[in-house]
Design an enzyme around this catalytic site. Structure first.
Site, PDB file in Angstrom:
ATOM      1  N   GLU A  40      28.618  20.497  65.029  1.00  0.00           N
ATOM      2  CA  GLU A  40      30.139  20.549  64.731  1.00  0.00           C
ATOM      3  C   GLU A  40      30.367  20.533  63.235  1.00  0.00           C
ATOM      4  O   GLU A  40      29.535  20.040  62.449  1.00  0.00           O
ATOM      5  CB  GLU A  40      30.742  19.330  65.355  1.00  0.00           C
ATOM      6  CG  GLU A  40      31.990  19.168  65.323  1.00  0.00           C
ATOM      7  CD  GLU A  40      32.939  18.099  66.033  1.00  0.00           C
ATOM      8  OE1 GLU A  40      32.158  17.488  66.964  1.00  0.00           O
ATOM      9  OE2 GLU A  40      33.685  17.354  65.471  1.00  0.00           O
ATOM     10  N   ASP A 100      33.631  20.108  60.500  1.00  0.00           N
ATOM     11  CA  ASP A 100      34.898  19.727  60.783  1.00  0.00           C
ATOM     12  C   ASP A 100      35.866  19.654  59.406  1.00  0.00           C
ATOM     13  O   ASP A 100      35.356  19.213  58.262  1.00  0.00           O
ATOM     14  CB  ASP A 100      34.881  17.977  61.066  1.00  0.00           C
ATOM     15  CG  ASP A 100      34.591  17.693  62.249  1.00  0.00           C
ATOM     16  OD1 ASP A 100      34.777  18.520  63.137  1.00  0.00           O
ATOM     17  OD2 ASP A 100      33.900  16.670  62.509  1.00  0.00           O
ATOM     18  N   GLU A 153      39.283  17.535  58.814  1.00  0.00           N
ATOM     19  CA  GLU A 153      40.152  16.884  59.266  1.00  0.00           C
ATOM     20  C   GLU A 153      41.084  16.359  58.174  1.00  0.00           C
ATOM     21  O   GLU A 153      40.788  15.961  57.352  1.00  0.00           O
ATOM     22  CB  GLU A 153      39.712  15.501  59.991  1.00  0.00           C
ATOM     23  CG  GLU A 153      38.518  15.810  61.313  1.00  0.00           C
ATOM     24  CD  GLU A 153      37.936  14.677  61.622  1.00  0.00           C
ATOM     25  OE1 GLU A 153      37.706  14.339  62.938  1.00  0.00           O
ATOM     26  OE2 GLU A 153      37.355  13.756  61.101  1.00  0.00           O
TER      27      GLU A 153
END
Ligand SMILES: *[C@@H]1O[C@H](CO)[C@@H](O)[C@H](O)[C@H]1NC(C)=O
Ligand SMILES: *[C@@H]1O[C@H](CO)[C@@H](O)[C@H](O)[C@H]1NC(C)=O
Ligand SMILES: *[C@@H]1O[C@H](CO)[C@@H](O)[C@H](O)[C@H]1NC(C)=O
Length: 275
Positions: free
Chosen positions: A106, A108, A110
């Site tokens: 993953e 990311d 955020e």
């Protein structure tokens, strides 16, 4: 495997990649075709699509999210985001790529909200084979709630770049040959979501979501994916990137797991922090 055969393998690998830039490049501009390329994966009634825009809404009942129908093994994923305005404390907006399952990879972005007038933080992270704990946090050089800005993930065999408006803020280089994990075997989808994370997101969880300001709305637009495996940089591009990464690190870095000696005191800093 001895050095020589390893070398040869690497060379033919690179050669295949050069070929692939000619044959495998597939650029998908998702504009206008949202429903073919994306689907709601959480609380569809909180998602509105219009033209090339997807608006996600968070209220006290739920957040929501979408995902791409296709998966990609290497490529560049870009989206323009306009984040929750005003009091966004407690909210997190995520834009990321991920594979599935307990050993997933993953990448990311955020965005951690804040009370009115205080700065957002962008947290980046990588999960490789199911394990994360590779957070970096940065302030941005603009208010990401006032207008759309472009956030991109560039991912190939050599490195991963997290890019904001064409400025790289983080690079994770492939050092698999030194035994350091790198995501390169699992295809990933593209995801967007907004949710309540007031137990940790804002000022370490001290500031909670003020639900009287709900719904909290974030808009994604101009989602694009270019599926490719290789990019080639001129030395001048590399040099510019190095300077930009340094500028971001010197001026906007808030947290880097590789400097968090206390957190990893028992097992020591992860290997990639030394390599
Ligand atoms: C991924 O993690 C599993 C344990 O969850 C482990 O058995 C496997 O060897 C790991 N794979 C790689 C490539 O590190
Ligand atoms: C919110 O604002 C405070 C005060 O300026 C700052 O310390 C913090 O890093 C900001 N961002 C988040 C996500 O807490
Ligand atoms: C929550 O927001 C409302 C409306 O903006 C405001 O009147 C109230 O003071 C806020 N509550 C807190 C605890 O900040």
């Amino acid at each position: 495997m001895n050095c020589l055969s390893q070398n040869r393998k690497w060379n033919s690998f690179t050669f295949i990649n050069i070929i692939s830039i000619i044959f495998v490049v597939e650029a998908v501009n998702i504009s206008g075709d949202l429903n073919e390329e994306f689907e709601a994966d959480w609380a569809p009634d909180h998602i509105v699509t219009q033209g090339d825009q997807i608006s996600l809404s968070l209220d006290s009942s739920t957040g929501c999210g979408f995902e791409s129908k296709k998966k990609y093994l290497f490529g560049k994923a870009s989206a323009q985001l306009k984040l929750v305005q005003g009091d966004s404390a407690g909210t997190v907006t995520a834009y990321y790529m991920s594979s599935q399952g307990p050993n997933h990879d993953e990448l990311d972005f955020e965005f951690l909200g804040n009370v009115s007038g205080e700065p957002y933080i962008v947290q980046t992270n990588l999960y490789i084979n199911g394990s994360g704990n590779r957070e970096q946090r940065h302030y941005l050089w603009f208010d990401p709630s006032l207008d759309f800005h472009t956030y991109s993930l560039l991912w190939n065999q050599r490195s991963i770049l997290f890019v904001v408006d064409d400025i790289p803020i983080r690079e994770y280089v492939n050092k698999e040959r030194k035994g350091i994990a790198y995501p390169g075997k699992q295809a990933m989808g593209i995801y967007g979501s907004v949710w309540n994370a007031d137990d940790w997101a804002t000022q370490g969880g001290r500031v909670k979501t003020n639900w009287s300001n709900a719904p909290f709305i974030v808009t994604f637009r101009s989602l694009e994916i270019e599926a490719w495996q290789f990019w080639w940089d001129k030395p001048v591009v590399k040099e510019t990137r190095r300077k930009q990464l340094k500028w971001v690190r010197d001026n906007f870095l808030v947290y880097d797991y590789c400097r968090d000696v206390d957190r990893f005191s028992l097992q020591g800093l992860p290997k990639e922090c030394h390599a």
